[in-house]
Write a protein that holds these residues in place. Structure first.
Motif, PDB file in Angstrom:
ATOM      1  N   ALA A  20      36.321  48.984  57.858  1.00 16.98           N
ATOM      2  CA  ALA A  20      35.211  48.026  57.887  1.00 16.98           C
ATOM      3  C   ALA A  20      34.681  47.762  56.478  1.00 16.98           C
ATOM      4  O   ALA A  20      34.323  46.620  56.144  1.00 16.98           O
ATOM      5  CB  ALA A  20      34.089  48.559  58.777  1.00 16.98           C
ATOM      6  N   ILE A  21      34.650  48.794  55.642  1.00 16.11           N
ATOM      7  CA  ILE A  21      34.200  48.617  54.254  1.00 16.11           C
ATOM      8  C   ILE A  21      35.168  47.708  53.498  1.00 16.11           C
ATOM      9  O   ILE A  21      34.766  46.748  52.836  1.00 16.11           O
ATOM     10  CB  ILE A  21      34.075  49.982  53.553  1.00 16.11           C
ATOM     11  CG1 ILE A  21      32.936  50.797  54.173  1.00 16.11           C
ATOM     12  CG2 ILE A  21      33.835  49.798  52.050  1.00 16.11           C
ATOM     13  CD1 ILE A  21      32.851  52.219  53.654  1.00 16.11           C
ATOM     14  N   CYS A  23      37.523  45.596  54.710  1.00 13.78           N
ATOM     15  CA  CYS A  23      37.594  44.238  55.270  1.00 13.78           C
ATOM     16  C   CYS A  23      36.285  43.478  55.057  1.00 13.78           C
ATOM     17  O   CYS A  23      36.299  42.253  54.889  1.00 13.78           O
ATOM     18  CB  CYS A  23      37.920  44.306  56.756  1.00 13.78           C
ATOM     19  SG  CYS A  23      39.607  44.830  57.121  1.00 13.78           S
ATOM     20  N   GLY A  24      35.152  44.195  55.051  1.00 11.82           N
ATOM     21  CA  GLY A  24      33.881  43.536  54.798  1.00 11.82           C
ATOM     22  C   GLY A  24      33.809  42.961  53.393  1.00 11.82           C
ATOM     23  O   GLY A  24      33.332  41.836  53.186  1.00 11.82           O
ATOM     24  N   ALA A 132      39.189  51.447  49.734  1.00  8.50           N
ATOM     25  CA  ALA A 132      37.764  51.147  49.865  1.00  8.50           C
ATOM     26  C   ALA A 132      37.009  51.529  48.593  1.00  8.50           C
ATOM     27  O   ALA A 132      36.147  50.779  48.110  1.00  8.50           O
ATOM     28  CB  ALA A 132      37.182  51.881  51.071  1.00  8.50           C
ATOM     29  N   SER A 215      28.602  42.430  57.051  1.00  6.25           N
ATOM     30  CA  SER A 215      29.956  42.419  57.605  1.00  6.25           C
ATOM     31  C   SER A 215      30.469  43.838  57.828  1.00  6.25           C
ATOM     32  O   SER A 215      31.140  44.115  58.834  1.00  6.25           O
ATOM     33  CB  SER A 215      30.898  41.667  56.664  1.00  6.25           C
ATOM     34  OG  SER A 215      30.479  40.334  56.480  1.00  6.25           O
ATOM     35  N   ILE A 216      30.167  44.722  56.898  1.00  3.77           N
ATOM     36  CA  ILE A 216      30.583  46.121  57.052  1.00  3.77           C
ATOM     37  C   ILE A 216      29.937  46.731  58.284  1.00  3.77           C
ATOM     38  O   ILE A 216      30.598  47.408  59.092  1.00  3.77           O
ATOM     39  CB  ILE A 216      30.232  46.928  55.793  1.00  3.77           C
ATOM     40  CG1 ILE A 216      31.084  46.459  54.604  1.00  3.77           C
ATOM     41  CG2 ILE A 216      30.436  48.426  56.037  1.00  3.77           C
ATOM     42  CD1 ILE A 216      30.678  47.070  53.282  1.00  3.77           C
ATOM     43  N   PHE A 220      32.043  47.779  61.650  1.00  2.38           N
ATOM     44  CA  PHE A 220      32.088  49.175  62.101  1.00  2.38           C
ATOM     45  C   PHE A 220      31.584  49.313  63.531  1.00  2.38           C
ATOM     46  O   PHE A 220      32.184  50.031  64.348  1.00  2.38           O
ATOM     47  CB  PHE A 220      31.259  50.048  61.162  1.00  2.38           C
ATOM     48  CG  PHE A 220      31.242  51.505  61.560  1.00  2.38           C
ATOM     49  CD1 PHE A 220      32.421  52.235  61.621  1.00  2.38           C
ATOM     50  CD2 PHE A 220      30.056  52.139  61.870  1.00  2.38           C
ATOM     51  CE1 PHE A 220      32.411  53.575  61.993  1.00  2.38           C
ATOM     52  CE2 PHE A 220      30.034  53.470  62.247  1.00  2.38           C
ATOM     53  CZ  PHE A 220      31.218  54.195  62.303  1.00  2.38           C
TER      54      PHE A 220
END
Length: 261
Positions: A20-21, A23-24, A132, A215-216, A220
């Motif tokens: 998530a980090i 991709c965010g 990340a 977004s992160i 998540f």
């Protein structure tokens, strides 16, 4: 809560957070630059690398990464629509051919096509953690330059920003992020993870930093809910993760429409 006792679920949660980090951060740049379909081309090009990795008996993720980065580096010199049209189909075709020619038992492709983060290993977590961390450092040091390039490339050139260098670096980061995130939601659904959280946050703000952090968080939470549902119903996790993100986007959009009234 009993799920937390299992090692594979702990790996899945940690992998979800790290993915998530990554991709965010990368997804915010993709949406800002309107590179969504280019990321789709990289995603499908990596399938050819997966097939070649299986055929040669090498690490399929590593081969997919080489395919993705190589194509990303070439994208700068061709028309975007032409590159996407050719690579999108070629990558999938090569992947199918190599996998069909692979001797012995055919590998389980569902984990790569549709994702299954419950199978994430310690090695996968180390790779995505390194990515990340690299992205956090990169965006912390060069956020202003990246934002200039993302929103107004011509203005960035007038300010002496090394636009070409930033574009090449970011395209390589996009390729690596896509390949390392394949285990989460799969090739077929990966673009959604790179765009849905961003456009959801973008409904309320256009601030680049806020979109990244939002977004992160959304990515998540979507992963966690999708993981629990996929575990309970015994279906691929990627599909439920995307379903949760789509539903969250629709709910947020409806709430915003009500607030406007």
């Amino acid at each position: 809560m009993d799920l937390l006792q299992y090692g594979f679920f702990q790996h899945a949660l940690l992998g979800s957070l790290l993915t998530a980090i990554a991709c965010g951060i990368v997804g915010t740049y993709i949406v800002s630059r309107r590179l969504v379909f280019i990321s789709g081309g990289i995603t499908h090009a990596s399938f050819g690398g997966l097939g070649l990795g299986f055929y040669l008996g090498m690490n399929p993720i590593l081969m997919a990464m080489l395919f993705g980065v190589e194509w990303a580096s070439k994208t700068q010199n061709v028309r975007e629509d032409s590159a996407i049209a050719g690579i999108w189909s070629l990558g999938m075709a090569l992947g199918v051919i190599f996998i069909f020619l692979t001797p012995g038992y055919a590998p389980n492709l569902s984990a790569y096509l549709f994702g299954n983060i419950l199978t994430v290993s310690t090695g996968d977590i180390i790779w995505i953690a390194a990515l990340a961390l690299l992205l956090v450092i990169l965006f912390s040091l060069f956020l202003r330059e990246i934002v200039y390039v993302a929103f107004d490339r011509d203005f960035a050139l007038t300010q002496g920003v090394p636009v070409k260098c930033i574009e090449y670096v970011m395209m390589c980061c996009i390729a690596v992020t896509i390949v390392l995130s394949i285990r989460l939601v799969g090739i077929m659904l990966l673009m959604s993870l790179l765009t849905l959280p961003q456009i959801t946050v973008n409904l309320f703000t256009s601030d680049f930093k806020k979109i990244i952090f939002g977004s992160i968080a959304i990515g998540f939470l979507g992963c966690v809910f999708g993981l629990v549902l996929s575990y309970l119903l015994n279906v691929p996790s990627g599909a439920f993760i995307i379903l949760v993100l789509v539903l969250f986007f629709l709910i947020v959009k409806a709430i915003k429409a009500v607030l406007k009234r």
